[in-house]
Design an enzyme around this catalytic site. Structure first.
Site, PDB file in Angstrom:
ATOM      1  N   PRO A   2    -106.989 -66.548  87.206  1.00  0.00           N
ATOM      2  CA  PRO A   2    -107.555 -67.812  86.761  1.00  0.00           C
ATOM      3  C   PRO A   2    -107.793 -67.890  85.258  1.00  0.00           C
ATOM      4  O   PRO A   2    -108.192 -66.921  84.623  1.00  0.00           O
ATOM      5  CB  PRO A   2    -108.870 -67.919  87.529  1.00  0.00           C
ATOM      6  CG  PRO A   2    -109.211 -66.545  87.944  1.00  0.00           C
ATOM      7  CD  PRO A   2    -107.906 -65.829  88.107  1.00  0.00           C
ATOM      8  N   ASN A   3    -107.491 -69.062  84.749  1.00  0.00           N
ATOM      9  CA  ASN A   3    -107.730 -69.466  83.367  1.00  0.00           C
ATOM     10  C   ASN A   3    -106.782 -68.836  82.352  1.00  0.00           C
ATOM     11  O   ASN A   3    -106.831 -69.187  81.175  1.00  0.00           O
ATOM     12  CB  ASN A   3    -109.189 -69.216  82.952  1.00  0.00           C
ATOM     13  CG  ASN A   3    -110.144 -70.013  83.793  1.00  0.00           C
ATOM     14  OD1 ASN A   3    -109.960 -71.217  83.973  1.00  0.00           O
ATOM     15  ND2 ASN A   3    -111.140 -69.359  84.343  1.00  0.00           N
ATOM     16  N   ARG A  38    -108.700 -71.872  75.485  1.00  0.00           N
ATOM     17  CA  ARG A  38    -110.022 -71.416  75.917  1.00  0.00           C
ATOM     18  C   ARG A  38    -110.507 -70.268  75.022  1.00  0.00           C
ATOM     19  O   ARG A  38    -109.855 -69.240  74.921  1.00  0.00           O
ATOM     20  CB  ARG A  38    -109.939 -70.922  77.365  1.00  0.00           C
ATOM     21  CG  ARG A  38    -111.227 -70.334  77.853  1.00  0.00           C
ATOM     22  CD  ARG A  38    -111.075 -69.740  79.245  1.00  0.00           C
ATOM     23  NE  ARG A  38    -112.273 -69.014  79.594  1.00  0.00           N
ATOM     24  CZ  ARG A  38    -112.264 -67.803  80.143  1.00  0.00           C
ATOM     25  NH1 ARG A  38    -111.126 -67.214  80.435  1.00  0.00           N
ATOM     26  NH2 ARG A  38    -113.392 -67.204  80.423  1.00  0.00           N
ATOM     27  N   TYR A  61    -110.099 -64.697  73.072  1.00  0.00           N
ATOM     28  CA  TYR A  61    -108.827 -64.387  73.718  1.00  0.00           C
ATOM     29  C   TYR A  61    -107.614 -64.569  72.802  1.00  0.00           C
ATOM     30  O   TYR A  61    -106.496 -64.269  73.206  1.00  0.00           O
ATOM     31  CB  TYR A  61    -108.652 -65.250  74.970  1.00  0.00           C
ATOM     32  CG  TYR A  61    -109.699 -64.963  76.009  1.00  0.00           C
ATOM     33  CD1 TYR A  61    -109.648 -63.798  76.758  1.00  0.00           C
ATOM     34  CD2 TYR A  61    -110.761 -65.832  76.215  1.00  0.00           C
ATOM     35  CE1 TYR A  61    -110.615 -63.507  77.698  1.00  0.00           C
ATOM     36  CE2 TYR A  61    -111.732 -65.558  77.164  1.00  0.00           C
ATOM     37  CZ  TYR A  61    -111.660 -64.393  77.901  1.00  0.00           C
ATOM     38  OH  TYR A  61    -112.623 -64.110  78.837  1.00  0.00           O
ATOM     39  N   ASN A 121    -103.633 -58.979  85.950  1.00  0.00           N
ATOM     40  CA  ASN A 121    -104.796 -59.424  85.195  1.00  0.00           C
ATOM     41  C   ASN A 121    -105.456 -60.468  86.087  1.00  0.00           C
ATOM     42  O   ASN A 121    -105.036 -61.617  86.128  1.00  0.00           O
ATOM     43  CB  ASN A 121    -104.415 -60.020  83.841  1.00  0.00           C
ATOM     44  CG  ASN A 121    -105.636 -60.409  83.033  1.00  0.00           C
ATOM     45  OD1 ASN A 121    -106.709 -60.623  83.588  1.00  0.00           O
ATOM     46  ND2 ASN A 121    -105.471 -60.520  81.736  1.00  0.00           N
ATOM     47  N   ALA A 136    -111.431 -63.463  86.041  1.00  0.00           N
ATOM     48  CA  ALA A 136    -112.797 -63.309  86.547  1.00  0.00           C
ATOM     49  C   ALA A 136    -112.846 -62.739  87.958  1.00  0.00           C
ATOM     50  O   ALA A 136    -113.849 -62.143  88.349  1.00  0.00           O
ATOM     51  CB  ALA A 136    -113.525 -64.653  86.503  1.00  0.00           C
ATOM     52  N   HIS A 174    -114.099 -59.125  88.777  1.00  0.00           N
ATOM     53  CA  HIS A 174    -115.494 -58.716  88.821  1.00  0.00           C
ATOM     54  C   HIS A 174    -116.186 -58.972  90.146  1.00  0.00           C
ATOM     55  O   HIS A 174    -117.300 -58.505  90.344  1.00  0.00           O
ATOM     56  CB  HIS A 174    -116.257 -59.408  87.685  1.00  0.00           C
ATOM     57  CG  HIS A 174    -115.524 -59.334  86.394  1.00  0.00           C
ATOM     58  ND1 HIS A 174    -115.279 -58.141  85.736  1.00  0.00           N
ATOM     59  CD2 HIS A 174    -114.913 -60.288  85.646  1.00  0.00           C
ATOM     60  CE1 HIS A 174    -114.582 -58.372  84.647  1.00  0.00           C
ATOM     61  NE2 HIS A 174    -114.343 -59.660  84.568  1.00  0.00           N
ATOM     62  N   ASP A 195    -109.070 -55.879  98.782  1.00  0.00           N
ATOM     63  CA  ASP A 195    -108.474 -55.573 100.085  1.00  0.00           C
ATOM     64  C   ASP A 195    -106.961 -55.786 100.083  1.00  0.00           C
ATOM     65  O   ASP A 195    -106.219 -55.011 100.685  1.00  0.00           O
ATOM     66  CB  ASP A 195    -109.112 -56.417 101.190  1.00  0.00           C
ATOM     67  CG  ASP A 195    -110.525 -55.980 101.521  1.00  0.00           C
ATOM     68  OD1 ASP A 195    -110.916 -54.853 101.149  1.00  0.00           O
ATOM     69  OD2 ASP A 195    -111.245 -56.775 102.164  1.00  0.00           O
ATOM     70  N   GLU A 227    -104.320 -52.574  86.761  1.00  0.00           N
ATOM     71  CA  GLU A 227    -105.223 -53.619  86.266  1.00  0.00           C
ATOM     72  C   GLU A 227    -105.197 -53.636  84.745  1.00  0.00           C
ATOM     73  O   GLU A 227    -105.309 -52.584  84.106  1.00  0.00           O
ATOM     74  CB  GLU A 227    -106.638 -53.317  86.758  1.00  0.00           C
ATOM     75  CG  GLU A 227    -107.703 -54.243  86.262  1.00  0.00           C
ATOM     76  CD  GLU A 227    -109.091 -53.811  86.727  1.00  0.00           C
ATOM     77  OE1 GLU A 227    -110.040 -54.026  85.958  1.00  0.00           O
ATOM     78  OE2 GLU A 227    -109.236 -53.259  87.837  1.00  0.00           O
ATOM     79  N   HIS A 245    -106.445 -56.091  81.075  1.00  0.00           N
ATOM     80  CA  HIS A 245    -107.351 -57.105  80.533  1.00  0.00           C
ATOM     81  C   HIS A 245    -106.890 -57.486  79.135  1.00  0.00           C
ATOM     82  O   HIS A 245    -106.273 -56.677  78.442  1.00  0.00           O
ATOM     83  CB  HIS A 245    -108.777 -56.556  80.450  1.00  0.00           C
ATOM     84  CG  HIS A 245    -109.307 -56.067  81.747  1.00  0.00           C
ATOM     85  ND1 HIS A 245    -109.916 -56.894  82.646  1.00  0.00           N
ATOM     86  CD2 HIS A 245    -109.284 -54.835  82.314  1.00  0.00           C
ATOM     87  CE1 HIS A 245    -110.266 -56.191  83.707  1.00  0.00           C
ATOM     88  NE2 HIS A 245    -109.890 -54.942  83.540  1.00  0.00           N
ATOM     89  N   LEU A 246    -107.214 -58.688  78.719  1.00  0.00           N
ATOM     90  CA  LEU A 246    -106.909 -59.119  77.351  1.00  0.00           C
ATOM     91  C   LEU A 246    -107.979 -58.687  76.364  1.00  0.00           C
ATOM     92  O   LEU A 246    -107.728 -58.616  75.163  1.00  0.00           O
ATOM     93  CB  LEU A 246    -106.757 -60.644  77.292  1.00  0.00           C
ATOM     94  CG  LEU A 246    -105.548 -61.202  78.023  1.00  0.00           C
ATOM     95  CD1 LEU A 246    -105.560 -62.722  77.968  1.00  0.00           C
ATOM     96  CD2 LEU A 246    -104.258 -60.664  77.429  1.00  0.00           C
ATOM     97  N   ARG A 292    -118.124 -56.663  76.595  1.00  0.00           N
ATOM     98  CA  ARG A 292    -118.379 -58.057  76.970  1.00  0.00           C
ATOM     99  C   ARG A 292    -119.694 -58.146  77.742  1.00  0.00           C
ATOM    100  O   ARG A 292    -120.475 -57.206  77.788  1.00  0.00           O
ATOM    101  CB  ARG A 292    -117.216 -58.587  77.822  1.00  0.00           C
ATOM    102  CG  ARG A 292    -115.822 -58.527  77.183  1.00  0.00           C
ATOM    103  CD  ARG A 292    -115.591 -59.600  76.130  1.00  0.00           C
ATOM    104  NE  ARG A 292    -115.892 -60.941  76.575  1.00  0.00           N
ATOM    105  CZ  ARG A 292    -115.071 -61.758  77.222  1.00  0.00           C
ATOM    106  NH1 ARG A 292    -113.854 -61.366  77.528  1.00  0.00           N
ATOM    107  NH2 ARG A 292    -115.447 -62.971  77.559  1.00  0.00           N
ATOM    108  N   ARG A 302    -118.961 -58.463  83.360  1.00  0.00           N
ATOM    109  CA  ARG A 302    -117.550 -58.139  83.132  1.00  0.00           C
ATOM    110  C   ARG A 302    -117.285 -56.631  83.100  1.00  0.00           C
ATOM    111  O   ARG A 302    -116.155 -56.181  83.095  1.00  0.00           O
ATOM    112  CB  ARG A 302    -117.055 -58.766  81.829  1.00  0.00           C
ATOM    113  CG  ARG A 302    -117.020 -60.265  81.868  1.00  0.00           C
ATOM    114  CD  ARG A 302    -116.360 -60.832  80.630  1.00  0.00           C
ATOM    115  NE  ARG A 302    -116.625 -62.228  80.448  1.00  0.00           N
ATOM    116  CZ  ARG A 302    -115.937 -63.214  81.015  1.00  0.00           C
ATOM    117  NH1 ARG A 302    -114.938 -62.943  81.807  1.00  0.00           N
ATOM    118  NH2 ARG A 302    -116.252 -64.465  80.780  1.00  0.00           N
TER     119      ARG A 302
END
Length: 114
Positions: free
Chosen positions: A9-10, A17, A22, A73, A76, A79, A86, A97, A99-100, A106, A110
């Site tokens: 998301p996002n 944003r 970011y 990635n 949110a 978290h 699962d 995994e 992250h940017l 943070r 997070r």
């Protein structure tokens, strides 16, 4: 090697944003960068983005016998989504995994990665 790049998301709002957090590059810029790596590293990439948890889960399930691995990635969802956790546990290919930003620098929520 065939890799699924899965963005949550996002991430489609990159460059819009919170650019001070970011960056100013867009999601399209990210896709272009990733695609530029394919010949250098002799890999195939399938890049997907969704704001919907269920679609990300479906894509993880779909990836199991179609890709050699997933780079995720989860935004949110990282978290708090035990459903994504699962789904990752239910497939047999590696999931990495990413992250940017550095989650340890943070907000407290997070710093937790489900």
């Amino acid at each position: 090697m065939n890799i699924l790049i899965l963005n949550g998301p996002n991430l489609n709002m990159l460059g819009i944003r919170e650019p001070k957090v970011y960056g100013y590059k867009t999601y399209s810029d990210l896709e272009d960068f990733l695609n530029s790596l394919t010949s250098k590293y002799e890999i195939e990439l399938d890049i997907k983005q969704s704001n919907l948890e269920g679609i990300l889960i479906d894509l993880l399930h779909y990836s199991n016998d179609r890709f050699d691995g997933v780079i995720l990635n989860a935004g949110a969802f990282t978290h708090y989504s035990y459903a994504l956790y699962d789904a990752i546990k239910s497939i047999q290919i590696p999931v990495v995994e990413v992250h940017l930003t550095d989650p340890s620098n943070r907000e407290d929520f997070r710093k937790i990665s489900v």
